[in-house]
Design an enzyme around this catalytic site. Structure first.
Site, PDB file in Angstrom:
ATOM      1  N   SER A  86     -12.044   1.687   3.670  1.00 47.63           N
ATOM      2  CA  SER A  86     -10.805   2.537   3.842  1.00 47.63           C
ATOM      3  C   SER A  86     -10.652   2.883   5.412  1.00 47.63           C
ATOM      4  CB  SER A  86     -10.632   3.819   3.150  1.00 47.63           C
ATOM      5  OG  SER A  86     -11.898   4.393   3.275  1.00 47.63           O
TER       6      SER A  86
ATOM      7  N   HIS B 151      -8.522  -0.270  -2.055  1.00 48.59           N
ATOM      8  CA  HIS B 151      -7.545  -0.847  -0.891  1.00 48.59           C
ATOM      9  C   HIS B 151      -7.369  -2.035  -0.592  1.00 48.59           C
ATOM     10  CE1 HIS B 151      -7.074   3.125   1.383  1.00 48.59           C
ATOM     11  NE2 HIS B 151      -8.229   3.311   1.183  1.00 48.59           N
TER      12      HIS B 151
ATOM     13  N   LYS C  60      -2.582   3.993  -4.978  1.00 50.85           N
ATOM     14  CA  LYS C  60      -2.332   3.331  -3.710  1.00 50.85           C
ATOM     15  C   LYS C  60      -1.403   2.603  -3.536  1.00 50.85           C
ATOM     16  CE  LYS C  60      -6.912   4.858  -1.710  1.00 50.85           C
ATOM     17  NZ  LYS C  60      -7.109   5.561  -2.844  1.00 50.85           N
TER      18      LYS C  60
END
Length: 392
Positions: free
Chosen positions: A180, A208, A239
């Protein structure tokens, strides 16, 4: 009130070093531009990779769910808080991830805590990349298992740790799919081969990667064509998916076990209907609108190339996460403040999120950005970087 003087002393020290930061409220919806303190700025600090936080299909799904089911569930999943939509979404998510089953937790953080703390005992060992996310580190701390750390993405060091761990009942290797803070991708093909060679279980955190890598955003496992060879996939729904929550995708046996033993799952109220239905609609968007992912990567390349041409250090990034590594934390925050002055919101990140001496402004480009906005941001980086003598 007396008793917290030691905390205040530490806060005062942070302020004197220029690393104390206030929370920054946004005054608009999340987008390529946001309003902060009454000022419209280009947003480069959100995890809203595909712009799904305000996607019309997902907003409508959430509204419909509220109208039909209300705003909450009123219970944990194991008592009276499992709605039919929860299990329908988990079946859809498992099919999307090419696994037998999936289970949704309240967040990606609690997913890592719940999985690691429940499936490992004192007879086991967990082997972790040194730069894994804080939620993995905290999950490991909750176990009674032995712990080994291998050097960041170093498969030779991982093999050393595996060789030294032959006496344990279970060897669990855990790594982020995409890291990240640096934006680099774990060498999963090599890691999978080592886990198969040494009969180890592999757990990959795709926080991610979900919505970013792989076909239709299926993640790092699909990106490397490793479906069926990774035991546990963990990810987030907050996300690229744009909503809230975390998930584990694996076998039916692991799902059943976590329903009975995963403490964050057992002792937290289930997701409200609006969250669940919006997440479900997000899977449909990923399947039916792959052009969003193409736009994300096109934008990321444009912006990354631009930063590198200006002379900024972007580290080892291979993804839309592009750090601008400054080193000194105070200088890093000065860069962030200058960027805001010039119309760009890009947060500075220092210790303990990253190692001392590795402070950076972490940028994340999204599918919502236009090339004009990204060029405007690059111009701001150039101006601020030269004023602070970060670039020439």
């Amino acid at each position: 009130m007396k008793g917290f003087e030691y905390l205040q002393n530490e806060l005062d020290e942070m302020k004197s070093e220029g690393v104390f930061r206030e929370l920054i409220p946004l005054e608009t919806e999340q987008g390529s531009k946001v309003v902060i303190k009454g000022k419209e700025v280009i947003q480069l600090s959100s995890n809203n990779y595909l712009g799904l936080t305000d996607h019309p299909r997902m907003k409508q799904a959430a509204l419909n769910a509220v109208e039909k089911y209300g705003v909450g569930t009123g219970s944990v999943r194991t008592i009276a808080g499992t709605l039919s939509m929860h299990e329908e979404f988990e079946r859809k998510l498992a099919e999307f991830k090419h696994t037998e089953a999936s289970l949704v937790f309240q967040s990606g953080f609690t997913t890592n805590q719940g999985v690691l703390s429940s499936i490992l005992g004192k007879e086991d060992v967990v082997i972790s990349d040194e730069l894994n996310h804080a939620s993995i580190i905290d999950g490991i701390r909750l176990t009674k298992a032995a712990r080994k750390i291998y050097k960041h993405v170093d498969v030779e060091d991982l093999e050393r740790a595996l060789k030294e761990s032959a006496e344990y009942r279970v060897r669990l290797v855990v790594t982020d799919g995409v890291f990240s803070m640096d934006g680099n991708i774990a060498p999963l093909p090599e890691i999978v081969e080592l886990c198969e060679k040494y009969d180890a279980i592999l757990m990959v955190d795709d926080a991610h990667s979900s919505g970013v890598l792989g076909r239709n955003g299926r993640g790092s496992i699909d990106h490397f064509d490793l479906n069926g060879r990774v035991h546990i996939q963990v990810g987030t729904l907050s996300k690229a998916i744009g909503v809230l929550g975390g998930y584990v995708a694996s076998t039916q046996a692991l799902r059943d076990y976590l329903v009975h033993k995963g403490r964050p799952f057992l002792f937290s109220t289930s997701h409200p209907p609006a969250v669940t239905e919006a997440c479900s609609a997000a899977i449909d968007v990923l399947l039916e609108e792959p052009e969003l992912i193409d736009k994300l990567w096109d934008n990321a390349k444009f912006f990354k190339d631009g930063l590198q041409k200006l002379g900024f250090d972007t580290g080892k990034s291979e993804t839309p996460i592009t750090p601008v590594i400054v080193g000194d934390a105070t200088l890093c925050h000065e860069l962030s403040d200058k960027l805001f002055e010039y119309g760009v919101f890009a947060q500075g990140i220092g210790f303990p999120t990253v190692a001392k001496g590795q402070a950076r402004v972490r940028t994340i480009v999204t599918a919502q950005h236009t090339k004009e906005e990204l060029q405007e941001a690059l111009d701001a980086f150039e101006k601020a970087g030269k004023e602070l003598n970060i670039i020439k």
